[in-house]
Design an enzyme around this catalytic site. Structure first.
Site, short mmCIF file in Angstrom:
data_model
loop_
_atom_site.label_atom_id
_atom_site.label_comp_id
_atom_site.label_asym_id
_atom_site.label_seq_id
_atom_site.Cartn_x
_atom_site.Cartn_y
_atom_site.Cartn_z
N ASP A 254 40.24 46.03 52.66
CA ASP A 254 41.30 45.35 51.79
C ASP A 254 40.85 43.95 51.47
OD1 ASP A 254 43.99 44.91 50.42
OD2 ASP A 254 44.32 43.83 52.26
N GLY A 304 46.75 46.04 42.23
CA GLY A 304 47.63 44.84 42.50
C GLY A 304 46.96 43.73 42.53
N CYS A 311 53.18 36.34 47.78
CA CYS A 311 51.59 35.92 47.25
C CYS A 311 52.07 34.64 46.15
CB CYS A 311 51.40 37.33 46.55
SG CYS A 311 50.17 37.05 45.07
N GLY A 345 55.23 43.85 44.27
CA GLY A 345 55.97 43.51 43.40
C GLY A 345 57.11 44.51 43.33
N GLY A 366 55.84 45.65 51.08
CA GLY A 366 55.64 44.53 52.02
C GLY A 366 57.06 43.96 52.18
N SER A 367 57.45 43.23 51.19
CA SER A 367 58.71 42.48 51.47
C SER A 367 59.98 43.41 51.30
CB SER A 367 58.98 41.35 50.28
OG SER A 367 58.58 41.88 48.81
N GLY A 402 52.75 35.97 53.23
CA GLY A 402 51.41 36.44 52.71
C GLY A 402 50.42 36.49 53.83
N ALA A 404 47.45 35.59 52.99
CA ALA A 404 46.65 34.39 52.64
C ALA A 404 47.60 33.05 52.75
CB ALA A 404 46.18 34.69 51.28
N GLU A 429 46.93 31.21 49.40
CA GLU A 429 47.42 31.97 48.47
C GLU A 429 48.51 32.94 48.68
OE1 GLU A 429 44.68 34.09 45.91
OE2 GLU A 429 43.13 32.40 45.94
#
Ligand code: XMP
Length: 493
Positions: A254, A304, A311, A345, A366-367, A402, A404, A429
């Site tokens: 990933d 994605g 993100c 998303g 995730g979220s 995130g 990043a 990011e």
């Protein structure tokens, strides 16, 4: 209809789906077939995947996901070069037994009770198989056998010896084991080979758990399945080797930009070392990107670039593809050759159905799982002013970030001491946010599944796969493009 043309520049909130004649007799998730593929050779009964993020998926999250029929991907967000913590998480899921324990913890009969207690505490198990030097079964020792007992006594003084045990020789299915255990009224069934060496252990507790989770994602030994993420540079090869040794069912390479030379090298190296291991790679968002990965022999693709809740890639770089368009493009490029994971998303349950129709075989979240009890991290109390009462109350929060984000990158690279400006210069990011702490992810998953079953019903299908097929054959029949006013009517609540 040219679907690609229709969805160009669009994402989830740009569409509704037109209701069709309902044929589903019940929307109960226990009765609706939502089976799909996570990767080419790993089937899941529910299309939900938890994201490999260090504030989302560790052993607790991955265990619940697998029990509920999906799968979790353990993140690689541990300190760079320190592989052991990720291995512990993978191994923990694989040891959350719901079947045959193939390598039960053992102890020799001449050891003392203090050693046995230590082994039980260290491993968290309540039953040890007692073995001789050749690993032949001599007896069983349970926590009850050692309670209130002088620690210097020998294991052989307290164990139930083999001649008093019901023991099964040779292979056995879980159904057969259940029959034996019910007939003989026993809670533990040790398994041995013809030569008397231990080949496994089955416990009533595990069999009950097995029945409680009829949709669970299991390997052929009845253990829960789990995936583990690695990168494409640094320690990734060693990490892949170690997570596979710990029992990971799938390796996910990933990186933020999966359509890249470093990804090509990483896939080649992992294949060279691990042959036909189940391998997913990502992320990509274009036809070329998806083909690039398929042509290199991956078994699944994560789709994605930039839709994720934590993100900031699009804000920071202006690169990305709206998620619905990305899914349609990648699906068009690979057809049915490998499954796609729609990653990022999803902000409301309705988008799960959309992600699955526009191209995803499963959906990575995730979220949507942030703040649940199974996410890693401490609960922090923060004062919040309640608008109705104008009183300040302490509300429990957890961190979601995130991978990043500056904080996540800093933790990974062991840069606590570093100047934040330097870290920022690494090109963060991702966002770090506090989200209200809530209950178990199990109820979040249950709600998602109920809503997905309702979507199957509204879509005029009997199963998820039938709905996907109907949509793919005739998308025009389903798609309603929204105006700003109809979007407000639909989603502003
Ligand atoms: P959701 O929307 O479910 O998305 O929270 C989860 C996915 O977001 C991606 N992710 C990131 N993307 N910068 C990014 O550009 C980040 O810091 C970041 N962290 C996570 C990732 O694909 C995840 O599965």
């Amino acid at each position: 209809m040219d679907l690609l043309q229709f969805v160009r520049g669009c994402t989830f909130d740009d569409f509704l789906l037109m209701p069709q004649l309902g044929v589903l007799p019940s929307r109960d998730p226990a009765t609706v077939d939502l089976t799909t593929r996570f990767s080419e050779h790993v089937t899941i009964k529910r299309p939900l995947v938890s994201a490999n993020m260090d504030t989302i998926t560790r052993a607790a999250m991955a265990t619940v996901l697998a029990e509920e029929g999906g799968i979790g991907v353990i993140d690689r967000g541990f300190r760079a070069g320190d592989i052991a913590p990720q291995i512990v998480e993978v191994a923990t899921v694989k040891r959350t037994q719901h079947g045959i324990i193939a390598d039960p913890h053992g102890i020799e009969e001449d050891r003392c009770i203090a050693d046995a207690l230590q082994t039980m505490d260290r491993t968290g198990v309540g039953t040890l198989v007692v073995v001789d030097a050749e690993h032949k079964l001599k007896g069983l020792l349970t926590r009850r056998d050692v309670r209130f007992v002088a620690p210097h006594l020998r294991v052989s003084d307290r164990m139930t010896p083999r001649d008093k045990l019901v023991v099964h020789t040779g292979p056995i299915s879980l159904t057969q084991a259940e029959q034996v255990m019910t007939a003989r009224k026993i809670k533990k069934l040790p398994l041995v080979n013809e030569d008397g060496t231990v080949s496994g252990l089955i416990t009533a507790k595990d069999l009950i758990k097995h029945q409680h989770h009829p949709f669970a994602t299991r390997d052929d030994r009845g253990r829960l399945r789990v995936a583990a993420a690695v990168g494409a540079t640094g320690d990734y090869l060693e990490r892949a080797t170690e997570v596979l040794r710990a029992g990971a069912d799938v390796v996910v390479i990933d990186i933020a930009h999966g359509h890249s030379q470093i990804m090509a090298t990483a896939i080649e190296q992992v294949r060279k070392r691990h042959g036909d291991v189940e391998l997913i790679a990502g992320n990509v968002a274009t036809e070329e990107g998806a083909r690039f990965l398929v042509d290199r022999g991956v078994n699944g693709i994560k789709v994605g670039i930039g839709p994720g809740g934590g993100c900031t890639t699009r804000v920071a770089t202006n690169f990305g593809v709206p998620q619905v368009e990305a899914l349609a493009r990648c699906r068009m490029a690979v057809g049915d050759r490998v499954p796609l994971i729609a990653d990022g998303g999803v902000k409301r349950d309705g988008s799960i159905a959309q992600a699955l129709l526009f191209g995803g075989d499963s959906v990575m979240l995730g979220s949507a799982f942030a703040g649940t009890a199974e996410t890693p991290g401490e609960i922090v109390l923060k004062p919040v002013l309640m608008p109705e009462s104008q009183k300040v109350v302490q509300v429990p929060f957890k961190v979601f970030r995130g991978m990043a984000s500056i904080a996540a990158v800093r933790d990974r690279l062991d840069l606590e001491e570093a100047d934040p400006n330097e870290v920022e210069a690494l090109g963060a990011e991702g966002l770090e946010v506090s989200v209200p702490a809530r209950g178990s992810v199990r109820s979040v998953i249950q709600d998602m599944l109920k809503h997905l079953c309702s979507a199957v019903s509204y879509g005029g299908a009997l199963t998820l796969q039938e709905l996907r097929q109907k949509f793919a054959t005739d998308p025009e029949r389903y798609l309603v493009r929204l105006s700003p006013a109809s979007r407000t009517e639909s989603f502003d609540r």
